[in-house]
Design a protein around this motif. Structure first.
Motif, mmCIF file in Angstrom:
data_model
loop_
_atom_site.group_PDB
_atom_site.id
_atom_site.type_symbol
_atom_site.label_atom_id
_atom_site.label_comp_id
_atom_site.label_asym_id
_atom_site.label_seq_id
_atom_site.Cartn_x
_atom_site.Cartn_y
_atom_site.Cartn_z
ATOM 1 N N UNK A 75 0.853 -1.185 0.000
ATOM 2 C CA UNK A 75 0.000 0.000 0.000
ATOM 3 C C UNK A 75 0.890 1.236 0.000
ATOM 4 N N UNK A 76 0.716 2.035 -1.023
ATOM 5 C CA UNK A 76 1.525 3.243 -1.177
ATOM 6 C C UNK A 76 0.692 4.473 -0.855
ATOM 7 N N UNK A 77 1.342 5.416 -0.232
ATOM 8 C CA UNK A 77 0.747 6.715 0.006
ATOM 9 C C UNK A 77 1.577 7.755 -0.741
ATOM 10 N N UNK A 78 0.916 8.766 -1.254
ATOM 11 C CA UNK A 78 1.617 9.839 -1.957
ATOM 12 C C UNK A 78 0.973 11.162 -1.600
ATOM 13 N N UNK A 79 1.748 12.222 -1.697
ATOM 14 C CA UNK A 79 1.175 13.544 -1.453
ATOM 15 C C UNK A 79 1.664 14.528 -2.506
#
Lengths: 114, 110
Positions: free
Chosen positions: A90-94
């Motif tokens: 699971x990747x998070x990006x901003x």
């Protein structure tokens, strides 16, 4: 400047249990995205927050997944109850600005459901 | 696929050889990016090419973009074992959402 951080880096749980993944975006980034890569397949979009609001949650697979971003800072993604097919990264990006495509990704949280 | 096709799906080469991966997409784009996923975890941004650019270089990487064919290619020259990873192209839609391709699994043998 700190990048996007995700916790935990790896979680191993049994089917039916609950897991909560956390993402801390880069400070000042209003846009926060969750993606996942399941079983070596493509990376799929889950949802997009603008501050604390869900801008687009069209990729959320089902109601076992709950994402929150209270206060518009960090975000959590809870899987309850977890199923075998939820295993993946699971990747998070901003990002600061929408549309430029310049997303900053975290290292990802690997979830293994046994 | 949310976006399009990448080929090949898997590529195995010897160290020192060049690796070329291709990506096609379906809609008009603002830009196209290439990412690498190492060891099943971290997603690393490699390069971004804007829709009005045709070619871009970064170190051993060369990216081309053909908007008339809706396709892009990533060339890695003089490959190293450390280049072994999954490579993805991604396009940005108007909502700012990144849409990834299927990915190419690159294996560079020492």
């Amino acid at each position: 400047e700190a990048g996007v951080t995700q916790f935990p880096s790896h979680s191993v749980i049994e089917k039916g249990q609950t897991v909560t993944l956390r993402c801390d975006p880069i400070s000042g980034h209003d846009n926060l995205y969750w993606y996942r890569r399941v079983m070596g397949k493509e990376i799929k979009f889950l949802l997009h927050f603008v501050k604390e609001s869900k801008q687009d949650e069209s990729g959320m697979p089902n109601n076992r997944f709950l994402a929150e971003r209270t206060g518009g800072t960090y975000s959590t993604l809870k899987v309850q109850p977890a199923e075998l097919e939820d295993s993946g990264v699971y990747f998070c990006a901003s990002s600061q600005v929408v549309g430029t495509g310049e997303l900053f990704f975290g290292e990802g949280s690997r979830l293994t459901v046994l | 696929s949310q976006q399009g096709e990448e080929d090949p799906q898997a590529l195995s080469i010897q160290e020192g050889e060049n690796a070329t991966m291709n990506c096609s997409y379906k809609t008009s784009i603002n830009n196209l990016q290439w990412y690498r996923q190492n060891s099943g975890r971290g997603l690393v941004h490699l390069i971004l090419i804007r829709s009005n650019e045709r070619e871009k270089h970064s170190g051993r990487l060369r990216v081309t973009l053909d908007t008339s064919k809706k396709s892009s290619s990533l060339l890695i020259t003089a490959s190293r074992a450390a280049d072994t990873a999954s490579y993805f192209c991604a396009t940005t839609n108007q909502g700012g959402k990144l849409i990834f391709g299927q990915g190419t699994e690159l294996s560079v043998k020492p």
